[in-house]
Design a protein around this motif. Structure first.
Motif, PDB file in Angstrom:
ATOM      1  N   ARG A   8    -106.233  38.123  33.939  1.00  0.00           N
ATOM      2  CA  ARG A   8    -106.841  39.369  33.630  1.00  0.00           C
ATOM      3  C   ARG A   8    -107.309  39.328  31.943  1.00  0.00           C
ATOM      4  O   ARG A   8    -106.721  38.646  31.315  1.00  0.00           O
ATOM      5  N   VAL A  10    -107.918  40.416  28.461  1.00  0.00           N
ATOM      6  CA  VAL A  10    -107.202  41.468  27.593  1.00  0.00           C
ATOM      7  C   VAL A  10    -108.092  41.277  26.042  1.00  0.00           C
ATOM      8  O   VAL A  10    -108.367  40.498  25.550  1.00  0.00           O
ATOM      9  N   SER A 132     -99.921  41.529  43.899  1.00  0.00           N
ATOM     10  CA  SER A 132    -100.245  42.897  43.318  1.00  0.00           C
ATOM     11  C   SER A 132     -99.310  43.386  42.302  1.00  0.00           C
ATOM     12  O   SER A 132     -99.399  43.851  41.216  1.00  0.00           O
ATOM     13  N   THR A 135    -100.163  41.446  39.306  1.00  0.00           N
ATOM     14  CA  THR A 135    -101.286  41.889  38.423  1.00  0.00           C
ATOM     15  C   THR A 135    -100.693  43.024  37.674  1.00  0.00           C
ATOM     16  O   THR A 135    -101.192  43.104  36.292  1.00  0.00           O
ATOM     17  N   ARG A 136     -99.927  44.110  38.212  1.00  0.00           N
ATOM     18  CA  ARG A 136     -99.209  44.881  37.515  1.00  0.00           C
ATOM     19  C   ARG A 136     -98.623  44.595  36.256  1.00  0.00           C
ATOM     20  O   ARG A 136     -98.776  45.172  35.335  1.00  0.00           O
ATOM     21  N   ASP A 137     -98.076  43.382  36.407  1.00  0.00           N
ATOM     22  CA  ASP A 137     -97.159  42.773  35.086  1.00  0.00           C
ATOM     23  C   ASP A 137     -98.343  42.374  34.104  1.00  0.00           C
ATOM     24  O   ASP A 137     -97.886  42.575  32.813  1.00  0.00           O
ATOM     25  N   ASP A 139    -101.312  43.752  33.617  1.00  0.00           N
ATOM     26  CA  ASP A 139    -101.728  44.835  33.133  1.00  0.00           C
ATOM     27  C   ASP A 139    -100.903  45.498  32.135  1.00  0.00           C
ATOM     28  O   ASP A 139    -101.326  46.071  31.036  1.00  0.00           O
ATOM     29  N   ASP A 140     -99.492  45.520  32.236  1.00  0.00           N
ATOM     30  CA  ASP A 140     -98.633  46.047  31.603  1.00  0.00           C
ATOM     31  C   ASP A 140     -98.510  45.171  30.227  1.00  0.00           C
ATOM     32  O   ASP A 140     -98.699  45.922  28.887  1.00  0.00           O
ATOM     33  N   ALA A 142    -101.087  43.528  28.888  1.00  0.00           N
ATOM     34  CA  ALA A 142    -102.308  43.543  28.238  1.00  0.00           C
ATOM     35  C   ALA A 142    -102.385  45.101  27.514  1.00  0.00           C
ATOM     36  O   ALA A 142    -102.885  45.197  26.323  1.00  0.00           O
ATOM     37  N   ALA A 143    -101.877  46.075  28.161  1.00  0.00           N
ATOM     38  CA  ALA A 143    -101.912  47.475  27.431  1.00  0.00           C
ATOM     39  C   ALA A 143    -101.046  47.257  26.109  1.00  0.00           C
ATOM     40  O   ALA A 143    -101.522  47.798  25.197  1.00  0.00           O
ATOM     41  N   GLU A 146    -103.170  45.260  23.595  1.00  0.00           N
ATOM     42  CA  GLU A 146    -104.469  45.851  23.286  1.00  0.00           C
ATOM     43  C   GLU A 146    -103.975  47.021  22.223  1.00  0.00           C
ATOM     44  O   GLU A 146    -104.886  47.389  21.371  1.00  0.00           O
TER      45      GLU A 146
END
Length: 148
Positions: A8, A10, A132, A135-137, A139-140, A142-143, A146
């Protein structure tokens, strides 16, 4: 052997992403699937650090005790364990990409027993669902990276 990789982009520098991704003590507040994480080794996170992670997997929770097996700040770290007849290893890499980072997660499960080999073959169709979750890990992580 089962191998999965997800990545992902970032919008944060690698050092920041690595700091968030490798902060085991704060993981339960950052990664939604982790309901509890207890660091069992005193001091900073380093090779040899042991921890117990409880993670929601589908409708159930699973707890595993793991150990940091590689640490190369701010580029990568890896942890692993042996459980249920398999050797597991997960590596996180923070690769510079423009002004941000490509966050990569690589997962391996190596069956060590006959039963684990049979179960691994039967469970291969569920690898996509596991990806999946990975991928959620990301995303968390990265959030939080960021957000600064």
């Amino acid at each position: 052997m089962l191998q999965l990789s997800v990545k992902r982009d970032v919008a944060a520098p690698p050092a920041r992403v690595f700091a968030v991704a490798s902060d085991l003590r704060g993981a339960a507040g950052r990664v939604r699937a982790i309901t509890k994480l207890e660091v069992l080794t005193d001091g900073p996170i380093r090779v040899g650090t042991r921890f117990r992670e409880t993670r929601k997997m589908g409708r159930r929770e699973a707890t595993e005790e793991m150990e940091v097996v590689a640490m190369d700040p701010p580029r990568s770290y890896a942890f692993g364990c042996e459980s249920c007849g398999c050797r597991y290893r997960m590596e996180m890499r923070c690769v510079p990409k423009g002004t941000g980072t490509e966050l990569q997660m690589h997962f391996q499960a190596e069956p060590l027993t006959f039963f684990a080999k049979v179960m691994g073959a039967l469970l291969k169709p569920f690898a996509k669902k596991m990806m999946s979750g990975c991928t959620r890990d990301l995303d968390d992580i990265a959030a939080h990276a960021e957000a600064g």
